[in-house]
Design a protein around this motif. Structure first.
Motif, PDB file in Angstrom:
ATOM      1  N   GLU A   1      11.325   2.506  -5.000  1.00  0.00           N
ATOM      2  CA  GLU A   1      10.488   1.753  -4.079  1.00  0.00           C
ATOM      3  C   GLU A   1       9.554   0.797  -4.812  1.00  0.00           C
ATOM      4  O   GLU A   1       8.638   0.245  -4.224  1.00  0.00           O
ATOM      5  CB  GLU A   1       9.666   2.709  -3.210  1.00  0.00           C
ATOM      6  CG  GLU A   1      10.513   3.479  -2.236  1.00  0.00           C
ATOM      7  CD  GLU A   1       9.680   4.304  -1.272  1.00  0.00           C
ATOM      8  OE1 GLU A   1       9.730   4.009  -0.084  1.00  0.00           O
ATOM      9  OE2 GLU A   1       8.990   5.217  -1.730  1.00  0.00           O
ATOM     10  N   GLY A   2       9.817   0.640  -6.112  1.00  0.00           N
ATOM     11  CA  GLY A   2       8.916  -0.164  -6.929  1.00  0.00           C
ATOM     12  C   GLY A   2       8.765  -1.592  -6.451  1.00  0.00           C
ATOM     13  O   GLY A   2       7.655  -2.095  -6.357  1.00  0.00           O
ATOM     14  N   LYS A   3       9.874  -2.243  -6.097  1.00  0.00           N
ATOM     15  CA  LYS A   3       9.831  -3.664  -5.719  1.00  0.00           C
ATOM     16  C   LYS A   3       8.974  -3.898  -4.499  1.00  0.00           C
ATOM     17  O   LYS A   3       8.316  -4.907  -4.343  1.00  0.00           O
ATOM     18  CB  LYS A   3      11.261  -4.155  -5.437  1.00  0.00           C
ATOM     19  CG  LYS A   3      12.097  -4.312  -6.690  1.00  0.00           C
ATOM     20  CD  LYS A   3      12.454  -5.775  -6.936  1.00  0.00           C
ATOM     21  CE  LYS A   3      12.995  -6.003  -8.331  1.00  0.00           C
ATOM     22  NZ  LYS A   3      14.332  -5.472  -8.519  1.00  0.00           N
ATOM     23  N   ARG A   4       8.954  -2.914  -3.595  1.00  0.00           N
ATOM     24  CA  ARG A   4       8.228  -3.024  -2.341  1.00  0.00           C
ATOM     25  C   ARG A   4       6.719  -3.073  -2.592  1.00  0.00           C
ATOM     26  O   ARG A   4       5.994  -3.829  -1.953  1.00  0.00           O
ATOM     27  CB  ARG A   4       8.590  -1.795  -1.516  1.00  0.00           C
ATOM     28  CG  ARG A   4       7.885  -1.724  -0.247  1.00  0.00           C
ATOM     29  CD  ARG A   4       8.791  -1.619   0.933  1.00  0.00           C
ATOM     30  NE  ARG A   4       7.952  -1.967   2.057  1.00  0.00           N
ATOM     31  CZ  ARG A   4       7.415  -1.062   2.854  1.00  0.00           C
ATOM     32  NH1 ARG A   4       7.727   0.195   2.730  1.00  0.00           N
ATOM     33  NH2 ARG A   4       6.602  -1.430   3.800  1.00  0.00           N
TER      34      ARG A   4
ATOM     35  N   TYR B   1       0.988   2.753   4.740  1.00  0.00           N
ATOM     36  CA  TYR B   1       2.290   3.124   4.196  1.00  0.00           C
ATOM     37  C   TYR B   1       2.609   4.581   4.490  1.00  0.00           C
ATOM     38  O   TYR B   1       3.778   4.946   4.666  1.00  0.00           O
ATOM     39  CB  TYR B   1       2.339   2.859   2.690  1.00  0.00           C
ATOM     40  CG  TYR B   1       2.425   1.392   2.359  1.00  0.00           C
ATOM     41  CD1 TYR B   1       3.410   0.607   2.922  1.00  0.00           C
ATOM     42  CD2 TYR B   1       1.520   0.801   1.495  1.00  0.00           C
ATOM     43  CE1 TYR B   1       3.488  -0.738   2.644  1.00  0.00           C
ATOM     44  CE2 TYR B   1       1.590  -0.541   1.195  1.00  0.00           C
ATOM     45  CZ  TYR B   1       2.581  -1.309   1.780  1.00  0.00           C
ATOM     46  OH  TYR B   1       2.651  -2.627   1.498  1.00  0.00           O
ATOM     47  N   GLY B   2       1.561   5.436   4.532  1.00  0.00           N
ATOM     48  CA  GLY B   2       1.784   6.842   4.870  1.00  0.00           C
ATOM     49  C   GLY B   2       2.305   6.994   6.288  1.00  0.00           C
ATOM     50  O   GLY B   2       3.291   7.701   6.537  1.00  0.00           O
TER      51      GLY B   2
ATOM     52  N   GLU C   1       3.713   4.671   8.115  1.00  0.00           N
ATOM     53  CA  GLU C   1       5.005   4.003   8.231  1.00  0.00           C
ATOM     54  C   GLU C   1       6.147   4.911   7.777  1.00  0.00           C
ATOM     55  O   GLU C   1       7.206   4.934   8.379  1.00  0.00           O
ATOM     56  CB  GLU C   1       4.963   2.730   7.390  1.00  0.00           C
ATOM     57  CG  GLU C   1       6.232   1.946   7.394  1.00  0.00           C
ATOM     58  CD  GLU C   1       6.404   1.212   6.100  1.00  0.00           C
ATOM     59  OE1 GLU C   1       6.434  -0.008   6.116  1.00  0.00           O
ATOM     60  OE2 GLU C   1       6.464   1.898   5.040  1.00  0.00           O
ATOM     61  N   LYS C   2       5.902   5.698   6.715  1.00  0.00           N
ATOM     62  CA  LYS C   2       6.972   6.559   6.188  1.00  0.00           C
ATOM     63  C   LYS C   2       7.177   7.800   7.038  1.00  0.00           C
ATOM     64  O   LYS C   2       8.300   8.190   7.328  1.00  0.00           O
ATOM     65  CB  LYS C   2       6.619   6.953   4.749  1.00  0.00           C
ATOM     66  CG  LYS C   2       7.565   7.945   4.094  1.00  0.00           C
ATOM     67  CD  LYS C   2       8.794   7.257   3.549  1.00  0.00           C
ATOM     68  CE  LYS C   2       9.776   8.241   2.955  1.00  0.00           C
ATOM     69  NZ  LYS C   2       9.556   8.477   1.547  1.00  0.00           N
ATOM     70  N   LYS C   3       6.045   8.423   7.475  1.00  0.00           N
ATOM     71  CA  LYS C   3       6.157   9.740   8.105  1.00  0.00           C
ATOM     72  C   LYS C   3       6.082   9.693   9.627  1.00  0.00           C
ATOM     73  O   LYS C   3       6.447  10.677  10.267  1.00  0.00           O
ATOM     74  CB  LYS C   3       5.007  10.632   7.605  1.00  0.00           C
ATOM     75  CG  LYS C   3       5.105  10.989   6.147  1.00  0.00           C
ATOM     76  CD  LYS C   3       3.905  11.815   5.767  1.00  0.00           C
ATOM     77  CE  LYS C   3       3.953  12.233   4.332  1.00  0.00           C
ATOM     78  NZ  LYS C   3       2.638  12.733   3.910  1.00  0.00           N
ATOM     79  N   GLY C   4       5.605   8.606  10.193  1.00  0.00           N
ATOM     80  CA  GLY C   4       5.357   8.591  11.623  1.00  0.00           C
ATOM     81  C   GLY C   4       3.965   9.127  11.912  1.00  0.00           C
ATOM     82  O   GLY C   4       3.439   9.950  11.147  1.00  0.00           O
TER      83      GLY C   4
ATOM     84  N   ILE D   1      -0.998   6.122  -2.835  1.00  0.00           N
ATOM     85  CA  ILE D   1       0.057   5.691  -1.915  1.00  0.00           C
ATOM     86  C   ILE D   1       1.228   6.666  -1.964  1.00  0.00           C
ATOM     87  O   ILE D   1       1.784   7.054  -0.932  1.00  0.00           O
ATOM     88  CB  ILE D   1       0.502   4.251  -2.251  1.00  0.00           C
ATOM     89  CG1 ILE D   1      -0.626   3.276  -1.921  1.00  0.00           C
ATOM     90  CG2 ILE D   1       1.736   3.873  -1.452  1.00  0.00           C
ATOM     91  CD1 ILE D   1      -0.332   1.855  -2.295  1.00  0.00           C
ATOM     92  N   SER D   2       1.585   7.112  -3.186  1.00  0.00           N
ATOM     93  CA  SER D   2       2.739   8.005  -3.278  1.00  0.00           C
ATOM     94  C   SER D   2       2.421   9.367  -2.675  1.00  0.00           C
ATOM     95  O   SER D   2       3.308  10.002  -2.091  1.00  0.00           O
ATOM     96  CB  SER D   2       3.196   8.140  -4.729  1.00  0.00           C
ATOM     97  OG  SER D   2       2.432   9.092  -5.408  1.00  0.00           O
TER      98      SER D   2
END
Lengths: 216, 85
Positions: free
Chosen positions: A70-73, A121-122, A124-127, A211-212
């Motif tokens: 996911e680095g490029k993002r 981002y959290g 967005e990934k998990k809902g 973020i991670s």
């Protein structure tokens, strides 16, 4: 010593401090460098393009280390923060130029960007549901603690950078009062170059880590 | 010299700033411990030096927080004292 940011002039009734002016100068320099480095991109890089690729690949490796594939993002956000903070810390080595990062407004602003990005981002990934559910884990009694823990992140991020840069400036000011010649020079190199680079790296690393963690 | 309220507050603030910086002991010990452990780890596994250094710096940055909070409180007490009238 320790006067903090000074108001230079007013723009449409809004006071403009030296911090803001130096920040604009840094942005301008970075912008010109980016145009210069990406003017004619070649397969075998040289000059400015080489330097830019070296930096971006180092940041990309940092992100890939914590969030594989996911680095490029996240590269644009993280690399911008790293570049700006790095330049803002290093610019203090020029005499009479204040560090923009020795002003709490700058550091808190960047920390809040990281804070918003973390939660965006959290979610967005998990809902939304899963994300909010993590606040009442392992039990609902820990909800206040979890909220305070989240709010403490941007504050500690901002105060760490601010404290390091402002503290270095104060120590330099006190030393310069006693020994105005020669002695402050290596100390300036220490506080602005070494501490500055380390702190920019740490800010970047912590932003990636937050973020991670939010993305699980 | 008359001992008015502002004199007492200034003196107490200077003392408070000094006392606040005692918190530096904690972060100093913590960072030193992390650096020592990282050195041991590098001695044991020299090929993992990059990862170890990165992790050490991250841990030290978090350990530094308390010391930095104390520094900020000391700076506020010395340069932007909220108690002075």
């Amino acid at each position: 010593m320790g006067q903090g940011p000074q108001e230079l002039f007013q723009l449409f009734g809004i006071p403009v401090t030296d911090t803001v002016v130096v920040s604009w100068a840094i942005m301008l320099v970075l912008w010109i460098f980016a145009i210069f480095a990406s003017k004619n991109i070649e397969m075998v890089p040289s000059g400015a393009q080489n330097a830019a690729e070296l930096f971006l690949e180092a940041i990309l490796d940092l992100i890939e280390g914590m969030m594989p594939n996911e680095g490029k993002r996240f590269l644009p956000l993280i690399a911008t923060i790293a570049l700006f903070i790095g330049m803002a810390n290093l610019v203090g080595i020029i005499p009479t130029v204040p560090n923009p990062t020795a002003d709490l407004n700058t550091t808190l602003g960047i920390a809040l960007i990281v804070f918003v990005a973390t939660h965006y981002y959290g979610i967005e990934k998990k809902g939304v549901g899963t994300y909010l559910k993590e606040f009442i884990e392992p039990s609902i009694a820990l909800l206040p603690l979890n909220i305070i823990g989240e709010l403490a992140k941007p504050i500690s991020l901002a105060f760490r950078l601010f404290g390091n840069m402002a503290g270095g400036g104060v120590i330099l000011g006190i030393i310069a009062m006693f020994v105005p010649w020669v002695i402050p020079v290596p100390l300036m190199a220490w506080f602005d170059v070494f501490v500055g680079v380390i702190q920019a790296f740490i800010f970047t690393m912590l932003a990636i880590a937050y973020i991670s963690v939010a993305r699980g | 010299m008359a001992l008015d309220a502002n004199t007492v507050i200034s003196a107490a603030s200077a003392l408070g700033a000094g006392i606040a910086m005692i918190a530096g002991i904690g972060s100093g010990i913590g960072q030193g411990y992390a650096a020592g452990k990282a050195t041991e780890a590098v001695a044991r596994q020299p090929e993992a030096q990059g990862d170890i250094t990165r992790t050490m710096l991250l841990g030290q940055a978090v350990a530094e927080s308390t010391g930095i909070y104390a520094l900020v409180i000391a700076l506020v007490l010395v340069f932007a004292n909220p108690f002075l009238g």
